[in-house]
Scaffold this motif. Structure first.
Motif, PDB file in Angstrom:
ATOM      1  N   GLU A   7       4.483  -6.769  -6.418  1.00  0.00           N
ATOM      2  CA  GLU A   7       4.579  -6.239  -7.782  1.00  0.00           C
ATOM      3  C   GLU A   7       5.929  -5.573  -8.014  1.00  0.00           C
ATOM      4  OE1 GLU A   7       0.340  -4.861  -9.389  1.00  0.00           O
ATOM      5  OE2 GLU A   7       0.882  -3.981  -7.450  1.00  0.00           O
ATOM      6  N   LEU A   8       6.469  -4.943  -6.985  1.00  0.00           N
ATOM      7  CA  LEU A   8       7.786  -4.319  -7.093  1.00  0.00           C
ATOM      8  C   LEU A   8       8.837  -5.366  -7.456  1.00  0.00           C
ATOM      9  CD1 LEU A   8       9.769  -1.946  -6.727  1.00  0.00           C
ATOM     10  CD2 LEU A   8       9.857  -2.553  -4.305  1.00  0.00           C
ATOM     11  N   ARG A   9       8.773  -6.517  -6.796  1.00  0.00           N
ATOM     12  CA  ARG A   9       9.731  -7.582  -7.089  1.00  0.00           C
ATOM     13  C   ARG A   9       9.555  -8.130  -8.500  1.00  0.00           C
ATOM     14  NH1 ARG A   9       8.125  -9.523  -1.948  1.00  0.00           N
ATOM     15  NH2 ARG A   9       6.973 -11.199  -2.976  1.00  0.00           N
ATOM     16  N   ARG A  10       8.328  -8.269  -8.924  1.00  0.00           N
ATOM     17  CA  ARG A  10       8.060  -8.907 -10.216  1.00  0.00           C
ATOM     18  C   ARG A  10       8.163  -7.954 -11.411  1.00  0.00           C
ATOM     19  NH1 ARG A  10       3.118 -13.035  -8.958  1.00  0.00           N
ATOM     20  NH2 ARG A  10       4.293 -14.331  -7.521  1.00  0.00           N
ATOM     21  N   LYS A  11       7.890  -6.696 -11.196  1.00  0.00           N
ATOM     22  CA  LYS A  11       7.819  -5.742 -12.316  1.00  0.00           C
ATOM     23  C   LYS A  11       8.718  -4.536 -12.088  1.00  0.00           C
ATOM     24  CE  LYS A  11       3.061  -7.042 -13.179  1.00  0.00           C
ATOM     25  NZ  LYS A  11       1.690  -6.566 -13.269  1.00  0.00           N
ATOM     26  N   THR A  12       9.911  -4.773 -11.568  1.00  0.00           N
ATOM     27  CA  THR A  12      10.814  -3.675 -11.224  1.00  0.00           C
ATOM     28  C   THR A  12      11.106  -2.787 -12.426  1.00  0.00           C
ATOM     29  OG1 THR A  12      11.803  -5.062  -9.529  1.00  0.00           O
ATOM     30  CG2 THR A  12      13.034  -3.115 -10.207  1.00  0.00           C
ATOM     31  N   LEU A  16      10.411   1.196 -12.767  1.00  0.00           N
ATOM     32  CA  LEU A  16      11.489   2.173 -12.980  1.00  0.00           C
ATOM     33  C   LEU A  16      11.238   3.009 -14.232  1.00  0.00           C
ATOM     34  CD1 LEU A  16      14.644   0.124 -11.976  1.00  0.00           C
ATOM     35  CD2 LEU A  16      13.566   1.993 -10.734  1.00  0.00           C
ATOM     36  N   ASP A  17      10.664   2.397 -15.257  1.00  0.00           N
ATOM     37  CA  ASP A  17      10.298   3.159 -16.458  1.00  0.00           C
ATOM     38  C   ASP A  17       9.239   4.215 -16.120  1.00  0.00           C
ATOM     39  OD1 ASP A  17      12.053   1.733 -18.027  1.00  0.00           O
ATOM     40  OD2 ASP A  17      10.516   0.360 -18.811  1.00  0.00           O
ATOM     41  N   THR A  18       8.303   3.851 -15.266  1.00  0.00           N
ATOM     42  CA  THR A  18       7.268   4.794 -14.838  1.00  0.00           C
ATOM     43  C   THR A  18       7.889   5.979 -14.106  1.00  0.00           C
ATOM     44  OG1 THR A  18       5.677   2.991 -14.646  1.00  0.00           O
ATOM     45  CG2 THR A  18       5.177   5.022 -13.456  1.00  0.00           C
ATOM     46  N   ALA A  24       5.658   9.450  -9.657  1.00  0.00           N
ATOM     47  CA  ALA A  24       6.055   8.838  -8.391  1.00  0.00           C
ATOM     48  C   ALA A  24       5.289   7.532  -8.193  1.00  0.00           C
ATOM     49  CB  ALA A  24       5.771   9.779  -7.233  1.00  0.00           C
ATOM     50  N   VAL A  25       5.940   6.566  -7.523  1.00  0.00           N
ATOM     51  CA  VAL A  25       5.328   5.271  -7.258  1.00  0.00           C
ATOM     52  C   VAL A  25       5.338   5.035  -5.749  1.00  0.00           C
ATOM     53  CG1 VAL A  25       5.493   2.786  -7.634  1.00  0.00           C
ATOM     54  CG2 VAL A  25       6.101   4.349  -9.479  1.00  0.00           C
ATOM     55  N   THR A  26       4.183   4.718  -5.184  1.00  0.00           N
ATOM     56  CA  THR A  26       4.076   4.396  -3.767  1.00  0.00           C
ATOM     57  C   THR A  26       4.066   2.876  -3.621  1.00  0.00           C
ATOM     58  OG1 THR A  26       2.808   6.400  -3.359  1.00  0.00           O
ATOM     59  CG2 THR A  26       2.678   4.672  -1.694  1.00  0.00           C
ATOM     60  N   ILE A  27       4.947   2.363  -2.747  1.00  0.00           N
ATOM     61  CA  ILE A  27       5.052   0.930  -2.514  1.00  0.00           C
ATOM     62  C   ILE A  27       4.248   0.595  -1.259  1.00  0.00           C
ATOM     63  CG2 ILE A  27       6.614  -1.017  -2.191  1.00  0.00           C
ATOM     64  CD1 ILE A  27       7.075   0.584  -4.803  1.00  0.00           C
ATOM     65  N   THR A  28       3.359  -0.384  -1.370  1.00  0.00           N
ATOM     66  CA  THR A  28       2.570  -0.796  -0.224  1.00  0.00           C
ATOM     67  C   THR A  28       2.979  -2.193   0.215  1.00  0.00           C
ATOM     68  OG1 THR A  28       0.826  -1.740  -1.601  1.00  0.00           O
ATOM     69  CG2 THR A  28       0.582   0.567  -0.954  1.00  0.00           C
ATOM     70  N   TYR A  29       2.811  -2.445   1.509  1.00  0.00           N
ATOM     71  CA  TYR A  29       3.067  -3.761   2.077  1.00  0.00           C
ATOM     72  C   TYR A  29       1.889  -4.096   2.978  1.00  0.00           C
ATOM     73  CZ  TYR A  29       5.364  -7.564   4.554  1.00  0.00           C
ATOM     74  OH  TYR A  29       5.676  -8.792   5.091  1.00  0.00           O
ATOM     75  N   ARG A  30       1.199  -5.159   2.633  1.00  0.00           N
ATOM     76  CA  ARG A  30      -0.015  -5.562   3.354  1.00  0.00           C
ATOM     77  C   ARG A  30      -1.037  -4.426   3.418  1.00  0.00           C
ATOM     78  NH1 ARG A  30       1.933  -9.667   8.125  1.00  0.00           N
ATOM     79  NH2 ARG A  30       3.079 -11.033   6.720  1.00  0.00           N
ATOM     80  N   GLY A  31      -1.147  -3.720   2.287  1.00  0.00           N
ATOM     81  CA  GLY A  31      -2.156  -2.678   2.159  1.00  0.00           C
ATOM     82  C   GLY A  31      -1.801  -1.323   2.737  1.00  0.00           C
ATOM     83  N   ARG A  32      -0.636  -1.208   3.362  1.00  0.00           N
ATOM     84  CA  ARG A  32      -0.240   0.069   3.959  1.00  0.00           C
ATOM     85  C   ARG A  32       0.954   0.643   3.200  1.00  0.00           C
ATOM     86  NH1 ARG A  32       0.527  -0.654  10.171  1.00  0.00           N
ATOM     87  NH2 ARG A  32       0.543   1.596  10.037  1.00  0.00           N
ATOM     88  N   ALA A  33       0.924   1.937   2.936  1.00  0.00           N
ATOM     89  CA  ALA A  33       2.021   2.597   2.229  1.00  0.00           C
ATOM     90  C   ALA A  33       3.287   2.528   3.082  1.00  0.00           C
ATOM     91  CB  ALA A  33       1.661   4.042   1.929  1.00  0.00           C
TER      92      ALA A  33
END
Length: 81
Positions: A7-12, A16-18, A24-33
């Motif tokens: 989602e980070l790649r698709r909705k950057t 960033l507006d958020t 704050a935005v937490t980025i997860t990869y394969r379900g882990r923060a």
């Protein structure tokens, strides 16, 4: 807010507006923060936090990089004349 790396790649821009709104935005990869994107501080404390960043001025103490533009030109030269 929690989003996946995909989602980070698709909705950057939306993310960033958020962050700009103060959330704050937490980025997860394969379900882990894995990372957290937070709003930057405003004013003089922001400048200090940037100066204290480990990567800011990473090569500032190198003597062989007096002219960075010349250094980049030599990197871009062809190997074979």
């Amino acid at each position: 807010m929690e989003v996946s790396a995909k989602e980070l790649r698709r909705k950057t821009r939306l993310l960033l507006d958020t962050v700009e709104r103060g959330q704050a935005v937490t980025i997860t990869y394969r379900g882990r923060a894995r990372a957290r994107v937070v709003p930057m501080k405003k004013g003089p404390e922001r400048a200090e936090s940037v100066k204290q960043d480990e990567l800011f001025g990473l090569w500032a103490d190198r003597d062989d990089l007096v002219d960075p533009q010349a250094w980049v030109r030599t990197l871009r030269q062809s190997r074979y004349p």
